[in-house]
Design a protein around this motif. Structure first.
Motif, PDB file in Angstrom:
ATOM      1  N   THR A   1       0.964  -1.251   0.141  1.00  0.00           N
ATOM      2  CA  THR A   1       0.095   0.095  -0.019  1.00  0.00           C
ATOM      3  C   THR A   1       0.716   1.128  -0.099  1.00  0.00           C
ATOM      4  O   THR A   1       0.324   2.314  -0.510  1.00  0.00           O
ATOM      5  CB  THR A   1      -1.042   0.005   1.179  1.00  0.00           C
ATOM      6  N   HIS A   2       1.917   1.321   0.634  1.00  0.00           N
ATOM      7  CA  HIS A   2       2.909   2.526   1.137  1.00  0.00           C
ATOM      8  C   HIS A   2       3.602   2.893  -0.173  1.00  0.00           C
ATOM      9  O   HIS A   2       3.916   4.131  -0.381  1.00  0.00           O
ATOM     10  CB  HIS A   2       3.789   2.080   2.174  1.00  0.00           C
ATOM     11  N   SER A   3       3.710   1.983  -1.157  1.00  0.00           N
ATOM     12  CA  SER A   3       4.758   2.324  -2.601  1.00  0.00           C
ATOM     13  C   SER A   3       4.114   2.285  -3.565  1.00  0.00           C
ATOM     14  O   SER A   3       4.650   2.474  -4.749  1.00  0.00           O
ATOM     15  CB  SER A   3       5.783   1.358  -2.345  1.00  0.00           C
ATOM     16  N   THR A   4       2.706   2.100  -3.812  1.00  0.00           N
ATOM     17  CA  THR A   4       2.106   2.028  -5.020  1.00  0.00           C
ATOM     18  C   THR A   4       1.000   3.124  -5.185  1.00  0.00           C
ATOM     19  O   THR A   4       0.563   3.574  -4.290  1.00  0.00           O
ATOM     20  CB  THR A   4       1.349   0.712  -5.342  1.00  0.00           C
ATOM     21  N   GLY A   5       0.772   3.417  -6.615  1.00  0.00           N
ATOM     22  CA  GLY A   5      -0.097   4.506  -6.703  1.00  0.00           C
ATOM     23  C   GLY A   5      -1.652   3.876  -6.283  1.00  0.00           C
ATOM     24  O   GLY A   5      -2.475   4.594  -5.628  1.00  0.00           O
TER      25      GLY A   5
ATOM     26  N   PHE B   1       8.931   1.609   6.734  1.00  0.00           N
ATOM     27  CA  PHE B   1       8.382   0.739   5.697  1.00  0.00           C
ATOM     28  C   PHE B   1       9.500   0.304   4.701  1.00  0.00           C
ATOM     29  O   PHE B   1      10.506   0.991   4.744  1.00  0.00           O
ATOM     30  CB  PHE B   1       7.334   1.667   4.950  1.00  0.00           C
ATOM     31  N   PRO B   2       9.340  -0.811   4.251  1.00  0.00           N
ATOM     32  CA  PRO B   2      10.431  -1.181   3.388  1.00  0.00           C
ATOM     33  C   PRO B   2      10.625  -0.302   2.151  1.00  0.00           C
ATOM     34  O   PRO B   2       9.713   0.057   1.439  1.00  0.00           O
ATOM     35  CB  PRO B   2       9.822  -2.902   2.803  1.00  0.00           C
ATOM     36  N   ALA B   3      11.866  -0.187   1.909  1.00  0.00           N
ATOM     37  CA  ALA B   3      12.195   0.887   0.807  1.00  0.00           C
ATOM     38  C   ALA B   3      12.587   0.245  -0.207  1.00  0.00           C
ATOM     39  O   ALA B   3      13.498  -0.768  -0.489  1.00  0.00           O
ATOM     40  CB  ALA B   3      13.570   1.529   1.272  1.00  0.00           C
ATOM     41  N   ARG B   4      11.426   0.111  -1.214  1.00  0.00           N
ATOM     42  CA  ARG B   4      11.499  -0.515  -2.421  1.00  0.00           C
ATOM     43  C   ARG B   4      12.697   0.039  -3.507  1.00  0.00           C
ATOM     44  O   ARG B   4      13.233  -0.423  -4.475  1.00  0.00           O
ATOM     45  CB  ARG B   4      10.185  -0.543  -3.248  1.00  0.00           C
ATOM     46  N   THR B   5      12.667   1.530  -3.552  1.00  0.00           N
ATOM     47  CA  THR B   5      13.791   2.193  -4.312  1.00  0.00           C
ATOM     48  C   THR B   5      14.117   3.383  -3.361  1.00  0.00           C
ATOM     49  O   THR B   5      13.490   3.629  -2.209  1.00  0.00           O
ATOM     50  CB  THR B   5      13.320   2.784  -5.459  1.00  0.00           C
ATOM     51  N   ASP B   6      15.002   4.109  -3.769  1.00  0.00           N
ATOM     52  CA  ASP B   6      15.580   5.401  -2.837  1.00  0.00           C
ATOM     53  C   ASP B   6      14.521   6.269  -2.778  1.00  0.00           C
ATOM     54  O   ASP B   6      14.723   7.394  -2.144  1.00  0.00           O
ATOM     55  CB  ASP B   6      16.750   5.860  -3.494  1.00  0.00           C
ATOM     56  N   ARG B   7      13.278   6.204  -3.654  1.00  0.00           N
ATOM     57  CA  ARG B   7      12.271   7.281  -3.646  1.00  0.00           C
ATOM     58  C   ARG B   7      10.963   6.876  -2.693  1.00  0.00           C
ATOM     59  O   ARG B   7      10.047   7.591  -2.535  1.00  0.00           O
ATOM     60  CB  ARG B   7      12.040   7.629  -5.072  1.00  0.00           C
ATOM     61  N   THR B   8      11.082   5.558  -2.022  1.00  0.00           N
ATOM     62  CA  THR B   8      10.034   5.116  -1.317  1.00  0.00           C
ATOM     63  C   THR B   8       9.803   5.774   0.011  1.00  0.00           C
ATOM     64  O   THR B   8      10.599   6.057   0.631  1.00  0.00           O
ATOM     65  CB  THR B   8      10.098   3.543  -1.052  1.00  0.00           C
TER      66      THR B   8
ATOM     67  N   GLU C   1       8.693   4.727  -6.956  1.00  0.00           N
ATOM     68  CA  GLU C   1       8.536   4.288  -5.510  1.00  0.00           C
ATOM     69  C   GLU C   1       8.716   2.952  -5.321  1.00  0.00           C
ATOM     70  O   GLU C   1       9.115   2.555  -4.186  1.00  0.00           O
ATOM     71  CB  GLU C   1       7.632   5.234  -4.834  1.00  0.00           C
ATOM     72  N   ASN C   2       8.017   2.379  -6.215  1.00  0.00           N
ATOM     73  CA  ASN C   2       7.737   0.789  -6.056  1.00  0.00           C
ATOM     74  C   ASN C   2       8.675   0.002  -6.811  1.00  0.00           C
ATOM     75  O   ASN C   2       9.012  -1.164  -6.564  1.00  0.00           O
ATOM     76  CB  ASN C   2       6.238   0.508  -6.508  1.00  0.00           C
ATOM     77  N   SER C   3       9.170   0.577  -8.091  1.00  0.00           N
ATOM     78  CA  SER C   3      10.212  -0.245  -8.787  1.00  0.00           C
ATOM     79  C   SER C   3      10.982   1.005  -9.557  1.00  0.00           C
ATOM     80  O   SER C   3      10.237   2.049 -10.168  1.00  0.00           O
ATOM     81  CB  SER C   3       9.106  -1.038  -9.758  1.00  0.00           C
ATOM     82  N   ALA C   4      12.168   0.666  -9.719  1.00  0.00           N
ATOM     83  CA  ALA C   4      13.056   1.836 -10.523  1.00  0.00           C
ATOM     84  C   ALA C   4      12.697   1.787 -11.835  1.00  0.00           C
ATOM     85  O   ALA C   4      12.467   0.802 -12.632  1.00  0.00           O
ATOM     86  CB  ALA C   4      14.567   1.443 -10.218  1.00  0.00           C
ATOM     87  N   GLY C   5      12.568   3.179 -12.441  1.00  0.00           N
ATOM     88  CA  GLY C   5      12.081   3.409 -13.657  1.00  0.00           C
ATOM     89  C   GLY C   5      10.727   3.380 -14.003  1.00  0.00           C
ATOM     90  O   GLY C   5      10.293   3.226 -15.307  1.00  0.00           O
TER      91      GLY C   5
END
Length: 285
Positions: free
Chosen positions: A156-160, A183-190, A215-219
């Motif tokens: 929930t925290h890293s997806t649109g 919260f788990p950092a999926r990328t450096d922007r999470t 934020e959930n996946s780079a790129g």
């Protein structure tokens, strides 16, 4: 004194009841269905007088119709006024209706068009505890695309989709739908803190759409909007794809298409019936 029923439909005369195609042999059935429809629209049991005022049918006709519907358990008499409400047999019809709907086909047709027009992956998601469940996915016909499938789950925290769904949650319940901090950092922007996520969810609610900016996946970027029925956000709808394609101009175009598609989904009775059932079955943490 006549009973007024808040929320029921305006009165119709006996000649206006039912479809124009109804003839002598179908009037009884038509009138019975009209009574069921009227009871379904009423927020509380309706009296015989109230039904007479709303339909224009003679009370003697209503008594006969209600007796048959009561015997079949589609209607229940609740007191001596007399007043009536829908019976449990209606639920069997509702359940059968929902189970007969091919949700993938019903919702998928709208997502197919959205994926084709945006050339991005279209995704319909529901909030289930601390996760987002992807309930319908359609992908564009191109080799470079975001891949996921119906039934897949995400954070929930890293997806649109997650942020948009969290925007419909009461502030006090927000932590229950998020992982433990950090919260788990999926990328450096999470976003990894409750404080920052609370601010992001408020921003999302104010502007009416959510952004996953790699934020959930780079790129990968994602835009999401709510699917709202009677002011209740039932689901979220998104498009996801390569970050470089989500230019400001394209994002504006995507949002227009997302809002239009969300509106069509909310207007489709088959889609809404299944979404309501799914929404009710989702877990609360």
């Amino acid at each position: 004194m006549a009973t007024k029923t808040r929320g029921a439909r305006p009165a119709r005369t006996g000649d206006q009841l039912g479809p124009k195609s109804a003839n002598y042999h179908t009037h009884a059935l038509t009138r019975g269905l009209v009574l069921l429809d009227l009871l379904a629209s009423a927020p509380s049991p309706m009296t015989l007088t109230g039904m007479h005022e709303h339909t224009g049918l003679p009370k003697s006709t209503l008594v006969r119709l209600l007796a048959a519907l009561t015997e079949m358990r589609f209607v229940v008499r609740v007191d001596e006024r007399p007043a009536y409400r829908l019976g449990h047999k209606v639920m069997a019809l509702a359940d059968a209706y929902v189970s007969s709907v091919d949700f993938s086909a019903a919702a998928g047709s709208y997502l197919d068009e959205l994926a084709r027009e945006t050339q991005q992956t279209a995704n319909l998601g529901l909030l289930d505890g601390r996760e987002v469940v992807h309930v319908c996915v359609r992908q564009p016909d191109r080799p470079l695309r975001f891949e996921t499938s119906p039934g897949a789950r995400d954070s929930t925290h890293s997806t649109g989709l997650g942020k948009m769904l969290l925007a419909g949650v009461a502030a006090g319940r927000l932590p229950a739908h998020l992982p433990a901090e950090p919260f788990p950092a999926r990328t450096d922007r999470t976003i990894t803190s409750l404080d920052e996520m609370s601010k992001e969810v408020r921003r999302t609610g104010r502007r009416g759409y959510a952004v996953d900016d790699t934020e959930n996946s780079a790129g990968l970027r994602c835009l999401a909007v709510p699917v709202t029925v009677k002011e209740q956000p039932l689901a979220a709808l998104s498009v996801s794809g390569p970050a470089g394609e989500f230019t400001p101009k394209r994002q504006k175009e995507y949002l227009e298409l997302l809002h239009a598609t969300a509106g069509r989904l909310a207007d489709d009775h088959d889609v809404v019936a299944v979404l309501l059932g799914m929404h009710a079955s989702m877990s609360e943490p």
